[in-house]
Design a protein around this motif. Structure first.
Motif, short mmCIF file in Angstrom:
data_model
loop_
_atom_site.label_atom_id
_atom_site.label_comp_id
_atom_site.label_asym_id
_atom_site.label_seq_id
_atom_site.Cartn_x
_atom_site.Cartn_y
_atom_site.Cartn_z
N THR A 115 30.01 36.86 22.78
CA THR A 115 30.28 35.76 21.88
C THR A 115 30.17 34.44 22.64
O THR A 115 30.38 34.39 23.86
CB THR A 115 31.69 35.89 21.27
N ARG A 116 29.87 33.36 21.92
CA ARG A 116 29.89 32.03 22.53
C ARG A 116 31.27 31.39 22.42
O ARG A 116 31.46 30.27 22.88
CB ARG A 116 28.84 31.12 21.88
N GLU A 117 32.22 32.11 21.80
CA GLU A 117 33.59 31.61 21.70
C GLU A 117 34.55 32.68 22.22
O GLU A 117 35.28 33.31 21.46
CB GLU A 117 33.94 31.24 20.26
N PRO A 118 34.55 32.90 23.54
CA PRO A 118 35.49 33.88 24.09
C PRO A 118 36.93 33.43 23.91
O PRO A 118 37.22 32.23 23.82
CB PRO A 118 35.12 33.92 25.58
N LEU A 119 37.82 34.40 23.86
CA LEU A 119 39.25 34.13 23.89
C LEU A 119 39.69 34.41 25.33
O LEU A 119 39.93 35.54 25.72
CB LEU A 119 40.00 35.03 22.90
N GLN A 120 39.74 33.33 26.12
CA GLN A 120 39.93 33.48 27.57
C GLN A 120 41.41 33.60 27.91
O GLN A 120 42.23 32.78 27.50
CB GLN A 120 39.35 32.27 28.30
N LEU A 121 41.72 34.63 28.68
CA LEU A 121 43.07 34.85 29.20
C LEU A 121 42.98 34.95 30.71
O LEU A 121 42.05 35.57 31.24
CB LEU A 121 43.67 36.12 28.60
N GLY A 122 43.93 34.33 31.40
CA GLY A 122 43.87 34.39 32.85
C GLY A 122 45.18 34.05 33.51
O GLY A 122 46.15 33.63 32.87
N ALA A 123 45.20 34.25 34.83
CA ALA A 123 46.37 33.95 35.65
C ALA A 123 45.89 33.31 36.94
O ALA A 123 44.86 33.72 37.50
CB ALA A 123 47.16 35.23 35.94
N ILE B 215 46.97 38.90 43.08
CA ILE B 215 46.10 38.65 41.92
C ILE B 215 45.24 39.87 41.60
O ILE B 215 45.08 40.23 40.41
CB ILE B 215 45.22 37.41 42.20
N LEU B 216 44.71 40.53 42.60
CA LEU B 216 43.90 41.72 42.34
C LEU B 216 44.75 42.85 41.75
O LEU B 216 44.31 43.57 40.84
CB LEU B 216 43.22 42.18 43.63
N GLY B 217 45.96 43.01 42.24
CA GLY B 217 46.86 44.01 41.67
C GLY B 217 47.22 43.69 40.24
O GLY B 217 47.29 44.58 39.38
N LEU B 218 47.43 42.40 39.96
CA LEU B 218 47.76 41.97 38.60
C LEU B 218 46.59 42.21 37.66
O LEU B 218 46.77 42.67 36.52
CB LEU B 218 48.16 40.50 38.60
N LEU B 219 45.38 41.94 38.11
CA LEU B 219 44.20 42.20 37.30
C LEU B 219 44.10 43.67 36.92
O LEU B 219 43.88 44.01 35.75
CB LEU B 219 42.95 41.76 38.06
#
Length: 384
Positions: free
Chosen positions: A117-125, A139-143
């Protein structure tokens, strides 16, 4: 044709929207209990702030428009990470560690893949303020935990380090355009073309650059790299960090790819990509980007990851929602008490409106409240 949407833009209908929202809540709750605080950056910003430190890739993916109030060029965010970096550097202004998370729509001028999609629903930390490898491990463990909670566990997490290419490019004396060209060839693992383009580069740098595409696999690759790459201090440090990750994350499906330099213009150290759910493309991307905050007046160590919730939901079986309960329109006090009690227990109760008999099944109702022997009871809804 007013109902036709642009290519690679789509609506989320009730079932998918419910699944997206349930997943969003679950993952943000996972961030919260680990100390990651939620921030909500704006959809629009001035372009010079929105794309600061992110390189040409993000600039090309950003929709641009003119602000009618100031006359300045604005952009619709294509990535929330630079915005969160601005918040940490300029607004929070904390001296120690900051753990921040986010979730919201972003917009891309072009889809990242043929099916995206051109409108992702971006989630991050993102984790700011700690330069040590401990932050990358966290961060890698959280991913990996986030993908597990999403029921799309990682089958492979590829890890690289842009410091290795930085060091080799510096020793080769490459000008920016030439460096960019080699970066593209390494990403494509185009060894024949690499050999042609590196014909004038002296050894041992030439051999080291040609070796990068073949340095892919388990932890043993790091020892092969130590033998095949020059003992430049930056390379030695980078390989040392990757060895620490190999040991600390040995229970995760990690592998190493020293030619995977995605985000090269943006990242400054460890980079990674997580795969799973049968997707040929990465489900999540991340890495260290210590230099970006400097553009906002405060350089801070930084590492993090982001993913598209839509991509995760598309990998899941369609969620079967519990049906709703149809309640008659009535001013009966006992009915109101029963409806309130059902909603407290998490049941969906909708009130019937007159003139819609025969359509309540399509509205999701599979049960109804009926008065029996002076009491309101829930019964199956048949043929309505």
């Amino acid at each position: 044709m007013r109902w036709v949407l642009p290519d690679h833009i789509q609506d989320a209908l009730p079932s998918e929207a419910e699944q997206l929202e349930a997943l969003r809540r679950r993952l943000l709750d996972a961030f919260r209990v680990r100390g990651y605080q939620l921030v909500m950056p704006p959809l629009l910003e001035y372009l010079d702030s929105l794309t600061t430190g992110a390189g040409r890739d993000l600039t090309l993916r950003t929709f641009k428009l003119v602000d009618q109030l100031s006359g300045r060029t604005m952009g619709v965010r294509a990535d929330m990470t630079p915005q969160v970096t601005r918040i940490d550097a300029h607004l929070l202004n904390r001296r120690g560690v900051s753990r921040l998370c986010y979730c919201g729509s972003v917009l891309h001028t072009l889809p990242s893949t043929l099916t995206a999609t051109r409108e992702p629903l971006q989630l991050g930390a993102e984790l700011y303020g700690h330069a040590g490898i401990e932050a990358d491990i966290e961060i890698l463990g959280l991913l990996a935990e986030v993908l597990r909670l999403a029921d799309v566990p990682a089958t492979r997490i590829d890890i690289g380090h842009v410091g290795i290419f930085h060091a080799l490019a510096g020793k080769a004396g490459l000008v920016p355009d030439r460096e960019e060209e080699l970066f593209d060839l390494l990403q494509a693992k185009d060894l024949p073309e690499l050999q042609l383009r590196l014909a004038d580069v002296a050894e041992p740098v030439r051999g080291a650059l040609l070796a990068l595409p073949s340095l892919y696999g388990g932890p043993e690759v790091l020892e092969q790299a130590a033998q095949r790459l020059p003992p430049d201090p930056e390379i030695v440090v980078a390989l040392g960090e990757l060895r620490v990750l190999a040991q600390a994350l040995k229970d995760l499906p990690i592998s190493f790819d020293l030619a995977d330099l995605r985000g090269y213009h943006y990242h400054s150290g460890v980079v990674f990509a997580a795969y799973g759910g049968g997707s040929p493309a990465a489900l999540a991307l991340g890495g260290r980007y210590d230099r970006v905050g400097a553009a906002f007046g405060r350089a801070r160590p930084a590492t993090g990851f982001s993913l598209d919730l839509c991509e995760l939901v598309w990998r899941l079986p369609q969620m079967q929602s519990a049906g709703a309960i149809l309640a008659p329109a009535s001013d009966d006090a006992a009915l109101a008490i029963e409806v309130a009690a059902l909603r407290v227990r998490g049941e969906v109760v909708v009130t019937a409106l007159p003139g819609h008999e025969g359509t309540w099944n399509e509205a999701g109702c599979d049960r109804r409240l009926m008065r029996r022997d002076g009491r309101w009871t829930v019964e199956p809804l048949q043929g309505d």
